[in-house]
Enzyme design. Structure first.
Site, mmCIF file in Angstrom:
data_model
loop_
_atom_site.group_PDB
_atom_site.id
_atom_site.type_symbol
_atom_site.label_atom_id
_atom_site.label_comp_id
_atom_site.label_asym_id
_atom_site.label_seq_id
_atom_site.Cartn_x
_atom_site.Cartn_y
_atom_site.Cartn_z
ATOM 1 N N HIS A 105 0.866 -1.192 0.000
ATOM 2 C CA HIS A 105 0.000 0.000 0.000
ATOM 3 C C HIS A 105 0.904 1.243 0.000
ATOM 4 O O HIS A 105 0.968 1.985 0.973
ATOM 5 C CB HIS A 105 -0.881 -0.038 1.254
ATOM 6 N N GLN A 151 -0.249 4.934 0.960
ATOM 7 C CA GLN A 151 -0.451 5.142 2.396
ATOM 8 C C GLN A 151 0.857 5.568 3.064
ATOM 9 O O GLN A 151 0.887 6.485 3.887
ATOM 10 C CB GLN A 151 -0.949 3.828 3.037
ATOM 11 N N ASP A 203 -2.114 -1.713 12.511
ATOM 12 C CA ASP A 203 -3.184 -1.796 11.502
ATOM 13 C C ASP A 203 -4.134 -2.896 11.958
ATOM 14 O O ASP A 203 -3.856 -3.635 12.919
ATOM 15 C CB ASP A 203 -2.563 -2.121 10.125
ATOM 16 N N CYS A 236 -3.364 3.454 9.550
ATOM 17 C CA CYS A 236 -3.849 3.887 8.233
ATOM 18 C C CYS A 236 -5.372 4.047 8.205
ATOM 19 O O CYS A 236 -5.899 4.728 7.336
ATOM 20 C CB CYS A 236 -3.392 2.902 7.164
ATOM 21 N N ARG A 239 -3.329 11.881 3.012
ATOM 22 C CA ARG A 239 -3.522 11.088 1.796
ATOM 23 C C ARG A 239 -3.850 12.010 0.622
ATOM 24 O O ARG A 239 -3.389 11.813 -0.486
ATOM 25 C CB ARG A 239 -4.662 10.063 1.982
HETATM 26 N N1 CP Z 1 -6.146 3.689 4.606
HETATM 27 C C1 CP Z 1 -6.874 3.390 3.524
HETATM 28 O O1 CP Z 1 -6.358 3.051 2.454
HETATM 29 O O2 CP Z 1 -8.209 3.539 3.721
HETATM 30 P P1 CP Z 1 -9.363 3.072 2.726
HETATM 31 O O3 CP Z 1 -9.389 1.559 2.727
HETATM 32 O O4 CP Z 1 -10.609 3.666 3.324
HETATM 33 O O5 CP Z 1 -9.088 3.598 1.353
HETATM 34 N N1 NVA Z 2 -4.306 -3.920 5.797
HETATM 35 C C1 NVA Z 2 -5.577 -3.332 5.488
HETATM 36 C C2 NVA Z 2 -5.397 -1.927 5.038
HETATM 37 C C3 NVA Z 2 -6.669 -1.191 4.727
HETATM 38 C C4 NVA Z 2 -6.419 0.223 4.256
HETATM 39 C C5 NVA Z 2 -6.294 -4.157 4.439
HETATM 40 O O1 NVA Z 2 -5.649 -4.575 3.464
HETATM 41 O O2 NVA Z 2 -7.490 -4.402 4.589
#
Ligand code: CP
Ligand code: NVA
Length: 316
Positions: A143, A146, A234, A273, A301
């Site tokens: 990600h 992020q 997370d 996040c 973001r």
């Molecule tokens: N942190 C993040 O990517 O949030 P969303 O899943 O809401 O986009």
């Molecule tokens: N680790 C989480 C991040 C969400 C923004 C997921 O992949 O669901």
């Protein structure tokens, strides 16, 4: 940009992962994000304005999103461009049209694409066949957008991240991977505390071994937060994870709470996040307390996304 152009002759500047983007370019993106935040919506220099070009970002979602969707949408509008949001299940992609053909079609209609997908291999396939820039909006493996916002948030609160220490507590998931990629690129120490059953393996472990950065793996959260400037966690259950009860049991000792935060530096910040699960990976006291910067992180973001879009569109 003219949307009917065949862009197959241009070299697209993708943003797929932190470790695949040169460190000097990452720094350029973060610095631009800081300056865009200071300027706000007004005073956008001409070279960053898309107003006259009918530039369109397509966003494809195979998984839910609040922040990524909003921040890219608002970022594109604030740059003067437009967006179209596509739910993968409503596309022929959801009925088996190939990613390669989808990439070629997207490249004929829009100027840039952001995708949130289940499989990282699909992101790479899309980028391989697209003649427009592709941005990783989260995959099972990483990600990166992020982490740009997170580094920006770290620097706003603590100062330059170079030489500092960040602690990751909990599951070694996709967000953790992008922190791993960032450690060597931004030259900071990353300490990860994960239960052995959910510790980095395979590609993620390879990335740690290849990073050349200062990355320390432990199963002890107290050891991970000692001398730390920033404690990050997370969700215990990421989108697509199935072993929910097993994960909750394994990760219970990794909750970020007041006892753990006390073991970090006095001025340490807390990041997440989002979305968060209060009283699971973090207590309400910490996420809603004075050390938490989670809502700045979410706002950043937007600024980071504006900078990524400008970079991918080669405006900088
Ligand atoms: N942190 C993040 O990517 O949030 P969303 O899943 O809401 O986009
Ligand atoms: N680790 C989480 C991040 C969400 C923004 C997921 O992949 O669901």
């Amino acid at each position: 940009m003219n949307i009917s152009n065949d862009k197959s002759k241009t070299t697209p500047r993708h943003f797929l992962d932190i470790h695949e983007t040169p460190a000097s370019e990452l720094r350029k993106i973060i610095n631009l994000a800081h300056s865009m935040k200071k300027k706000g919506r007004k005073d956008l220099p001409d070279h960053l304005s898309l107003q006259d070009d009918l530039t369109v970002l397509a966003m494809i979602f195979e998984k839910p999103s609040t922040r990524t969707r909003l921040s890219f949408d608002m970022a594109m509008r604030q740059l003067g461009g437009e967006t179209t949001i596509l739910n993968a299940n409503d596309m022929q992609l959801g009925r088996g049209e190939s990613i390669a053909d989808t990439a070629k079609i997207l490249s004929r209609f829009v100027d840039i694409v952001m995708i949130r997908c289940n499989s990282h291999a699909d992101l790479e396939e899309l980028a391989l066949h697209a003649s427009i820039p592709v941005i990783n909006g989260l995959t099972d493996l990483s990600h990166p957008c992020q982490i740009l916002a997170d580094i920006m948030t770290f620097e706003e609160n603590i100062g330059p991240i170079k030489g500092r220490t960040v602690s990751w507590i909990g599951d070694s998931n996709n967000v953790a991977t992008s922190w791993i990629h960032a450690a060597s690129q931004f030259d900071f120490t990353l300490k990860l505390a994960c239960p052995s059953e959910l510790s980095p393996t395979g590609k993620q472990l390879e990335d740690i071994n290849n990073s050349g950065g200062n990355i320390i793996l432990t199963s002890d959260p107290a050891q991970a937060v000692a001398n730390s400037d920033c404690v990050v966690t997370d969700t215990w259950v990421s989108m697509g994870d199935e072993d929910i009860e097993r994960r909750k049991k394994l990760l219970a000792p990794y909750q970020v709470n007041a006892d753990l935060m006390k073991k970090a530096n006095e001025k340490a910040i807390f990041m997440h996040c989002l979305p968060a699960h209060r009283e699971e990976e973090v207590t309400t006291q910490i996420i809603d307390g004075p050390q938490s910067v989670v809502f700045d992180e979410a706002e950043n973001r937007l600024h980071a996304q504006k900078a990524v879009l400008a970079w991918c569109l080669q405006l900088v």
